[in-house]
Write a protein that holds these residues in place. Sequence first.
Motif, short mmCIF file in Angstrom:
data_model
loop_
_atom_site.label_atom_id
_atom_site.label_comp_id
_atom_site.label_asym_id
_atom_site.label_seq_id
_atom_site.Cartn_x
_atom_site.Cartn_y
_atom_site.Cartn_z
N ARG A 138 8.10 -77.16 52.82
CA ARG A 138 7.39 -77.35 53.80
C ARG A 138 8.32 -78.57 54.37
O ARG A 138 8.56 -78.51 55.97
N ALA A 176 12.88 -73.07 51.87
CA ALA A 176 12.16 -72.68 52.09
C ALA A 176 10.43 -71.37 51.73
O ALA A 176 9.76 -71.46 52.07
N ARG A 177 10.83 -70.52 51.89
CA ARG A 177 10.48 -69.33 50.66
C ARG A 177 10.13 -69.91 49.48
O ARG A 177 9.27 -69.03 48.92
N GLY A 178 10.64 -71.03 48.79
CA GLY A 178 9.89 -71.33 47.35
C GLY A 178 10.93 -71.24 46.43
O GLY A 178 10.64 -71.25 45.32
N TYR A 179 11.80 -71.14 46.97
CA TYR A 179 13.31 -71.37 45.81
C TYR A 179 13.51 -72.16 45.31
O TYR A 179 13.62 -73.62 46.11
N GLU A 183 18.06 -71.17 42.12
CA GLU A 183 17.31 -68.92 42.56
C GLU A 183 18.09 -69.02 43.85
O GLU A 183 19.10 -68.26 44.01
N LYS A 186 21.47 -68.46 43.42
CA LYS A 186 21.56 -67.03 42.61
C LYS A 186 22.02 -66.12 43.57
O LYS A 186 23.04 -64.83 43.74
N GLU B 321 1.66 -72.54 49.31
CA GLU B 321 2.22 -72.86 50.20
C GLU B 321 2.66 -72.74 50.96
O GLU B 321 3.01 -71.40 51.34
N SER B 357 4.42 -68.88 47.43
CA SER B 357 4.94 -69.74 48.40
C SER B 357 4.90 -68.63 49.48
O SER B 357 5.44 -67.46 49.57
N TYR B 359 6.58 -67.64 53.47
CA TYR B 359 7.46 -68.37 54.44
C TYR B 359 7.77 -67.72 55.49
O TYR B 359 8.19 -65.92 55.30
N PHE B 370 8.21 -63.99 54.04
CA PHE B 370 8.70 -63.88 52.49
C PHE B 370 7.05 -64.36 52.19
O PHE B 370 6.84 -65.28 52.00
N ARG B 372 6.30 -64.84 47.31
CA ARG B 372 6.80 -65.40 46.49
C ARG B 372 6.13 -65.65 45.21
O ARG B 372 4.96 -66.57 45.83
N HIS B 374 5.48 -66.85 41.06
CA HIS B 374 6.31 -66.87 40.02
C HIS B 374 5.49 -65.73 38.30
O HIS B 374 5.69 -66.07 37.45
N ARG B 408 10.83 -57.07 45.93
CA ARG B 408 12.03 -57.03 45.70
C ARG B 408 11.14 -58.23 44.34
O ARG B 408 10.69 -58.44 44.10
N ARG B 410 12.44 -60.41 42.00
CA ARG B 410 13.44 -62.18 41.29
C ARG B 410 12.79 -62.76 39.85
O ARG B 410 12.25 -61.22 38.65
N ASP B 411 14.11 -63.03 39.23
CA ASP B 411 13.89 -63.84 38.54
C ASP B 411 12.52 -63.98 37.42
O ASP B 411 12.09 -62.89 36.53
N GLU B 415 8.63 -60.87 44.93
CA GLU B 415 9.22 -61.08 46.29
C GLU B 415 8.74 -59.91 47.29
O GLU B 415 9.43 -59.10 47.04
#
Lengths: 224, 486
Positions: A138, A176-179, A183, A186, B321, B357, B359, B370, B372, B374, B408, B410-411, B415
């Motif tokens: 956020r 913002a994308r939650g990484y 990550e 990477k 989120e 999440s 975005y 996006f 995402r 987990h 995609r 992701r680890d 996403e």
Amino acid sequence: MTVRVVLVDDHHMFRTGVRTELLEAAPGFIDFVGEAANVEDAVSVIRREEPDVVLLDVHLPGGTGHGGVDVIHGCLGVETAAGAPVRFLALSVSDAAEDVIAVIRAGARGYVTKTISATDLASAIRRVADGDAVFSPRLAGFVLDAFGVAAGEIAEVDEELDRLSAREREVMRLIARGYQYKEVAKELFISVKTVETHVSSVLRKLQLSSRHELTAWAMGRRLI
Amino acid sequence: MSTAPEHPRPPLVRPTDGRVLAGVCRGIATHLGADVKVVRIVFVILGVVSGAGIIAYLFLWALTPVEEAPSVIDPARPVQEQGGHPSPGAAAGGGGSATAAPGASSAIPRGAILLAIGTLTTLAGGIALLQSSGWNVRAGVLLPVLLIAIGAVLAWAQLDTTQRARWAGVDGWRGLGLARLGFGLGVVILGLLALATRGQSVNEIWDVALATLSILVGAALICAPFAVRLWADFRREQDARVRETERADIAAHLHDGVLQTLALIQRGADDPAYVTQLARKQERELRGWLYGSQEDPSQTLAAAATAAAVEVEELHGVPIEVVVTGDRPLDDGGRALVRALREALANAVRHGSPPVSAYVEIGPAAVEAFVRDHGCGFDPDTVPSDRLGVRESILGRMTRHGGTAEVRRRDPGTEVILCMPHTDTGGDAHQDAGAPDRAGDQRIPVETTVTGSQETAPTEPRPEPDLEVSIETREPDPVPRGGTPR
């Protein structure tokens, strides 16, 4: 090394919860040295204990009515025994941009919401204790909005305070994308340390920039 | 003049538009449902003949409130703007004044000037007439009195302007307004001086002036504390009333929302999932009330995206989120993106694991979204082709509207990346996309109602995602005219 933490929140139940969860999630890592429920107590506890990190609620009773911002202003110049400044991590339920921006501009090293998991909070505390910045998705969104990134504004030189550089923008977008930081690293083929550098640089811009949107948000809390 | 209106009579207020002096006549005309011309003529005749008209006008001016700001919804307002009257009986007269009303606001100075000239001429003529008929009009009294009157009118008129400006949100005490007030005061003082001296030198009345001044100062000194106290009391009372209203508002909201939810939670305390969902829903509502913007989800893209996420969250009880930057009006492309986003979120919530999440970046050239999660992740190529969620509702829908979609790995987790350029592809692309879109929307509730009760395993008689079937084997598409996936 354990991190000495002071917990400032006006809800007793919340303080108890955070303490228990953190001690469970990261045993031996955090040493709770004090608690406070209002601005005056917080300032005196922090001045007495000189902790590494203060977990700070944005809304607090007392002071001049600005909650966490008052605590930060009241503790300017306080240093830990090791000579590092006392660092603040804002912890709040508030989603309001002016609250977030105000407490960051007052000097907090990061902002996380109270729904954060205990492990994430522990790593955020570690990061802040190391002098790095902690951005929630956020907050990253606010930053992108405030610096006009969504409208395509990009700094030509990194030092420019009123805009983000292309790399900082990428980092902010990924957060913002939650990484998580690792990550992000990477994804962008950079080291976690570089990500931290970028985030700290964004934090610095957020605190020092005179961009209209930022000052306007702070104005909303009558801080300037 | 009087009518029997079927509507309740509009309140007696002085309108801000269509006035010549202070809006008294127009206000009365609206209130009585009479023609404004008639009212004006009556006032002028009364004023010229006996002076009663002037006195009545001044009284009404002082005591009639100005019409509230245009932003305030006032049932009387549209009527006045048309320059007409609520009663059909006066409609003919209304037509006449309707022509005058639109230009009236710009014609105010001209009207006032005309009136002033007319008054002066009438007065001068009257005085001349009286003089010639043997009356002794003492110019030394009359002129100062006139001056005082003009100054007072100038100063009082400022009061009106200030009030109007305050409603319009502007500080009225600035520049021209202050100058006008100062000028008015100056004229009044000049008139008073002239009246007091009456041709004698100023020195002779100096003592009197000093005595008067000291009495005034004394009176002011005695009255000041009372005035201050009174003012403070007034302010305090006003503040208390505002606070009281706000408190009642908050109490009403808490009662409607929070207390009800708490009651529900107490009753359903043995069902953690239900309690979590309730708490989450209430939190969101309270948050929206405290910090939320009042954007209409059918108007702006940001609001629509947030609303979609909230909807999914509510259906499945998994927190999402959502971060949105930028905003723009909602168009067809935006709507398609929001639907695809909703589907992607529903997938993430159902098949992935939290934190989920979203975005949404609304940039100058395109919208990017996006999603995402987990979870353990999945390979889009191994999704059976009858699982339409990803293929049809996300990929297909985005392509049909000129956007792109990508899934995609992701680890941890998956996403989904959606991109929709702003360049509207025109109506034709939208029209033929309409039918499948509707079909897609009808399918969503079916899917969610079946799987909503349990988190993981869908109960439809469909093969599980991890069972073979590559995307190549195209089987009969249940959606007619569905676009090719990707």
